[in-house]
Design a protein around this motif. Structure first.
Motif, PDB file in Angstrom:
ATOM      1  N   HIS A  53      41.337  54.042  34.737  1.00 36.09           N
ATOM      2  CA  HIS A  53      40.612  52.931  34.136  1.00 36.09           C
ATOM      3  C   HIS A  53      40.488  51.822  35.168  1.00 36.09           C
ATOM      4  O   HIS A  53      41.456  51.474  35.830  1.00 36.09           O
ATOM      5  CB  HIS A  53      41.351  52.405  32.902  1.00 36.09           C
ATOM      6  N   TYR A  54      39.282  51.304  35.329  1.00 37.75           N
ATOM      7  CA  TYR A  54      39.086  50.185  36.248  1.00 37.75           C
ATOM      8  C   TYR A  54      38.641  48.958  35.463  1.00 37.75           C
ATOM      9  O   TYR A  54      38.023  49.066  34.407  1.00 37.75           O
ATOM     10  CB  TYR A  54      38.077  50.519  37.349  1.00 37.75           C
ATOM     11  N   LYS A  55      39.028  47.799  35.986  1.00 35.68           N
ATOM     12  CA  LYS A  55      38.610  46.528  35.402  1.00 35.68           C
ATOM     13  C   LYS A  55      38.468  45.540  36.542  1.00 35.68           C
ATOM     14  O   LYS A  55      39.445  45.207  37.205  1.00 35.68           O
ATOM     15  CB  LYS A  55      39.622  46.021  34.387  1.00 35.68           C
ATOM     16  N   TYR A  56      37.238  45.094  36.782  1.00 33.68           N
ATOM     17  CA  TYR A  56      36.957  44.174  37.878  1.00 33.68           C
ATOM     18  C   TYR A  56      37.010  42.724  37.401  1.00 33.68           C
ATOM     19  O   TYR A  56      36.900  42.444  36.209  1.00 33.68           O
ATOM     20  CB  TYR A  56      35.570  44.456  38.465  1.00 33.68           C
ATOM     21  N   ALA A  57      37.165  41.822  38.345  1.00 33.13           N
ATOM     22  CA  ALA A  57      37.206  40.390  38.045  1.00 33.13           C
ATOM     23  C   ALA A  57      35.947  39.944  37.303  1.00 33.13           C
ATOM     24  O   ALA A  57      35.980  38.999  36.522  1.00 33.13           O
ATOM     25  CB  ALA A  57      37.379  39.586  39.329  1.00 33.13           C
ATOM     26  N   SER A  58      34.832  40.636  37.529  1.00 30.95           N
ATOM     27  CA  SER A  58      33.570  40.299  36.877  1.00 30.95           C
ATOM     28  C   SER A  58      33.589  40.586  35.382  1.00 30.95           C
ATOM     29  O   SER A  58      32.698  40.162  34.642  1.00 30.95           O
ATOM     30  CB  SER A  58      32.427  41.092  37.508  1.00 30.95           C
ATOM     31  N   GLY A  59      34.614  41.340  34.940  1.00 34.00           N
ATOM     32  CA  GLY A  59      34.687  41.734  33.544  1.00 34.00           C
ATOM     33  C   GLY A  59      34.236  43.156  33.297  1.00 34.00           C
ATOM     34  O   GLY A  59      34.491  43.723  32.233  1.00 34.00           O
ATOM     35  N   ARG A  60      33.563  43.730  34.260  1.00 40.70           N
ATOM     36  CA  ARG A  60      33.110  45.117  34.113  1.00 40.70           C
ATOM     37  C   ARG A  60      34.327  46.032  34.118  1.00 40.70           C
ATOM     38  O   ARG A  60      35.250  45.881  34.912  1.00 40.70           O
ATOM     39  CB  ARG A  60      32.176  45.495  35.259  1.00 40.70           C
ATOM     40  N   GLU A  61      34.316  47.006  33.202  1.00 40.00           N
ATOM     41  CA  GLU A  61      35.397  47.974  33.155  1.00 40.00           C
ATOM     42  C   GLU A  61      34.888  49.302  32.652  1.00 40.00           C
ATOM     43  O   GLU A  61      33.813  49.402  32.077  1.00 40.00           O
ATOM     44  CB  GLU A  61      36.569  47.473  32.316  1.00 40.00           C
TER      45      GLU A  61
END
Length: 149
Positions: A53-61
């Motif tokens: 699972h990924y979650k970027y600072a931009s909010g995209r996950e």
């Protein structure tokens, strides 16, 4: 992206190049051993092992394959979701290869050090499966590396 219902053996046996087909069988064995996961098709041409699972600072996950490869016409692509820059030292010892941001391109596994390749895949897999992963491959430590020697 999610795994599909495609048959991995049928896909690999349908690879036209004998070198790519041989290398695909080798990578299935190697990645199965490293990840403890069975291979699954991710889309029409990617063989993947496990997910993260990924979650970027931009909010995209989202979720993606934690390890994987695709036997393409020009080269076999090994996917390193933590980015090529995370593996600079090992890539210098790998052997004949080229890279992109998160892709390692191998024309012939017979021309690389499989022990080093195992180290790279193991480290990448462990890094992305340790918990939500928040680093984009483009931010992994620098530009793509030049072709290996």
């Amino acid at each position: 992206m999610e795994p599909t219902t495609g048959n991995v053996s049928d896909f690999i046996n349908g690879v036209a190049s004998p070198v790519r087909r041989r290398d695909a069988h080798t990578l299935v064995e190697l990645m199965s051993r490293i990840t403890g996961e069975q291979p699954a098709m991710w889309g029409p041409s990617i063989v993947g092992f496990g997910s993260y699972h990924y979650k970027y600072a931009s909010g995209r996950e989202g979720d993606a394959g934690a390890a994987g490869f695709s036997p393409r016409k020009a080269a076999t692509t090994v996917y390193l979701p933590d980015g090529i820059g995370a593996h600079t030292e090992r890539l210098a010892r790998l052997g004949d290869h080229t890279t992109g941001q998160a892709c390692l391109y191998l024309k012939d596994l017979g021309k690389v050090d499989l022990g080093v390749l195992e180290e790279i895949i193991t480290e990448s897999y462990q890094r992305v499966t340790a918990g939500p992963f928040g680093q984009r491959a483009a931010d992994s430590g620098g530009p793509a590396s030049p072709p290996g020697r």
